[in-house]
Write an enzyme that holds these catalytic residues in place. Structure first.
Site, PDB file in Angstrom:
ATOM      1  N   ASN A 139      44.401  37.632  38.879  1.00  0.00           N
ATOM      2  CA  ASN A 139      43.588  36.884  39.821  1.00  0.00           C
ATOM      3  C   ASN A 139      42.154  37.403  39.839  1.00  0.00           C
ATOM      4  OD1 ASN A 139      42.451  35.532  41.947  1.00  0.00           O
ATOM      5  ND2 ASN A 139      44.180  35.783  43.310  1.00  0.00           N
ATOM      6  N   ASP A 140      41.955  38.581  40.385  1.00  0.00           N
ATOM      7  CA  ASP A 140      40.592  39.092  40.538  1.00  0.00           C
ATOM      8  C   ASP A 140      39.874  39.275  39.193  1.00  0.00           C
ATOM      9  OD1 ASP A 140      40.928  39.157  43.282  1.00  0.00           O
ATOM     10  OD2 ASP A 140      41.822  41.151  43.221  1.00  0.00           O
ATOM     11  N   VAL A 141      40.644  39.604  38.146  1.00  0.00           N
ATOM     12  CA  VAL A 141      39.989  39.860  36.850  1.00  0.00           C
ATOM     13  C   VAL A 141      39.519  38.580  36.166  1.00  0.00           C
ATOM     14  CG1 VAL A 141      41.242  42.013  36.472  1.00  0.00           C
ATOM     15  CG2 VAL A 141      42.152  39.883  35.546  1.00  0.00           C
ATOM     16  N   ALA A 171      42.011  42.044  45.966  1.00  0.00           N
ATOM     17  CA  ALA A 171      40.741  42.207  46.651  1.00  0.00           C
ATOM     18  C   ALA A 171      40.704  41.380  47.930  1.00  0.00           C
ATOM     19  CB  ALA A 171      39.594  41.819  45.739  1.00  0.00           C
TER      20      ALA A 171
END
Lengths: 459, 105
Positions: free
Chosen positions: A385-387, A426
């Site tokens: 997700n965040d990456v 995050a």
């Protein structure tokens, strides 16, 4: 005899340095680990066999019993644990080392109360060892899911700082007063243990690798203080080596996430996103079924798979390898894009995929795969997700702004597999999910991929 | 007390040199390691600080056999230290085993 022991310690120290150096290269890493292990066996054997002075039989019996028990349990645990559970195991073993250092200090305190410099070594070893032990246990529980939320006491930063100062001040008092009151030592021990807990508890699960690496270098320091206490060279060199290397490694990990260390420790993610709730991107999301994904991939020329934490949790590494093989047999070019912090720890994803026999050449690092996305037909994001969040590029208010990401949004079609629309570690929304060329494939990673495989086989 | 500390440092000045030099060695050895190897490297370093077990063995060897409390604590220390060493090296080896297989495939 004493000289022979010292020479063996020197050899062991050399194996530690050489071992760590060899561990830094994929081709020699395994050899390096074995060298260091051999050095460790030498050092332990020399300490036992070349000891001078009378030793009661019962003491030898106890030592050998402890070593035998520790070897069996340690070996079995290490061999049996699942690859996805490696990080928490490293944390657990790290805690054991810290506890060992703290126990040594507890026993030795009484013997040196008349020598302030030695009491200082004992107090330092105890404080650092205890913090490392209790901190590692919390990290262990966070990683295995027993405690999966960041717990933040009110004003925890101030509280922790005050406690840290109190621990240090108390330790200084203990040394300066020359007391032989054992109760005070236990108080110091309790304070240090409490600090370790409070130090790790507010930090989120995503940052645990950094924390474990930091605690790892703490334990190294604790071992080094033991070396100072006994004038034991192998403890000194081994301890300082790990203390220093561990610190650099911690900074390198922070670097890969583009976050300074203080930011990890004093926390920012949770707080910043809490500042602007509801401001996340909105729009329509498109859901696709496994059958559509199968068709899309079957007729694609280039497919890139982006594995993330969700893949590790769902144990989907074998399923994804099966998918890759089917696609390759249909003439599709398949690669894996590996973000430096994909998975639970840097490099963890490589280990996981290697376990399911994915070829080394197919794992492409971020800098090399990013220019290829515009020529990619389908990107399959599994549990990451965040990456892949474009906010890192274009939203300065985002907590992950500036973090290097995989530019999957440049591909022609992006399919994101997630269990639900919940945000990632995050705690922020991902605008990628609302893009026109993005479709969502909801469901557990393993189940969803197996469905796609089944559909592909029918075609 | 200050005198005691200065004396301690003076008497053990070689350890001071080792401290400084090993810090540089540690930094040098880790520099520029690919992110792929961070996890095994951390695990390997974790096993190396298990050298603290040497301290635990020294404590045990010097323990008066009639001091039951010290024997129990020492036993625990050796046990935990062994877990750190054996578990640490075994886990690292298992991780690296996977890296080894790849080029052959």
């Amino acid at each position: 005899m004493e000289y022979i022991k010292e020479i063996i310690y020197l050899i062991a120290s050399v194996t530690f340095v050489a071992g760590l150096k060899l561990l830094g290269n994929p081709n020699s890493a395994r050899k390096g680990n074995l060298y260091a292990a051999a050095g460790m066996i030498l050092a332990i054997a020399a300490t036992l066999i070349l000891h001078e002075g009378e030793v009661a039989t019962i003491v030898y019996v106890l030592i050998f019993a402890a070593i035998a028990l520790g070897t069996i349990v340690g070996w079995m645990t290490a061999r049996k644990v699942k690859m996805t559970q490696m990080p928490e195991l490293v944390s657990l073993f790290n805690g054991m080392g810290g506890a060992c250092a703290a126990l040594i200090s507890m026993i030795e305190f009484e013997h040196y109360t008349d020598q302030p410099s030695k009491v200082a070594m004992i107090a330092a070893g105890m404080v650092i060892g205890s913090v490392s032990f209790s901190g590692s246990m919390i990290a262990f529980m966070k990683l295995n899911g027993t405690m999966n939320k960041a717990i933040r006491l009110p004003k925890y930063n101030i509280l922790n700082t005050v406690l840290m100062i109190a621990v240090v001040a108390f330790a200084v008092y203990l040394v300066a007063s020359g007391t032989d009151n054992v109760l005070l030592v236990y108080t110091l021990l309790a304070l240090a243990l409490l600090y370790g807990v409070l130090f790790v508890i507010p930090i989120g699960g995503a940052d645990m690798p950094v924390v474990i690496s930091l605690l790892n270098s703490f334990t190294g320091l604790a071992a080094a203080f033991g070396g100072f206490l006994y004038g034991n060279m192998v403890m000194l060199t081994g301890g300082i080596l790990v203390g220093s290397a561990g610190t650099i490694l911690t900074l390198a990990m922070c670097n890969a996430m583009n976050r300074p260390l203080w930011n990890v420790i004093f926390g920012a993610f949770g707080e910043q996103s809490a500042a602007g709730p509801g401001e996340g991107p909105t729009g329509n999301i498109k859901e696709v079924m496994a059958g559509d994904v199968a068709i899309l991939m079957n007729y694609a020329q280039r497919v890139v798979i982006v594995p993330g934490y969700g893949l590790a949790v769902a144990q989907a590494q074998h399923a994804i390898h099966d998918l890759e093989q089917i696609l390759v047999s249909r003439g599709v070019e398949v690669k894996y894009a590996i973000h430096p912090v994909a998975g639970r720890m840097p490099g963890h994803m490589n280990v996981l995929l290697a376990e399911s026999n994915v070829a080394y050449e197919k794992l492409v690092e971020m800098e090399d795969i990013n220019p290829e996305f515009p020529n990619t037909d389908v990107v399959l994001v599994v549990g990451a997700n965040d990456v892949v969040n474009p906010a890192a590029h274009n939203d300065p208010s985002s907590p992950i702004y500036g973090m290097p990401i995989l530019d999957v949004e440049n591909a022609k079609q992006v399919i994101v597999n997630k269990r639900s629309m919940k945000p990632g570690y995050a705690g922020i929304e991902n605008e990628l999910f609302f893009h026109d060329n993005t479709s969502m494939l909801f469901g557990d990673a393993k189940a969803a991929i197996n469905k796609v495989i089944a559909e592909l086989k029918d075609m | 007390m200050l005198e005691n500390i200065v004396n301690f440092l003076g008497e053990n000045i070689q350890m001071g040199y080792i401290l400084i030099l090993m810090i540089f060695v540690g930094v040098e050895v880790i520099g520029n390691v690919p992110a792929v190897l961070h996890t095994p490297l951390m695990s390997g370093a974790n096993a190396i600080h298990g050298v603290v077990i040497v301290g635990a063995i020294i404590v045990m060897l010097d323990t008066d056999p009639s001091n039951i409390a010290a024997l129990v604590l020492g036993f625990l220390a050796v046990l935990l230290g062994t877990l750190n060493v054996v578990g640490g090296f075994a886990v690292t080896d298992r991780m690296l085993e996977m890296f080894k297989k790849k080029p052959g495939k």
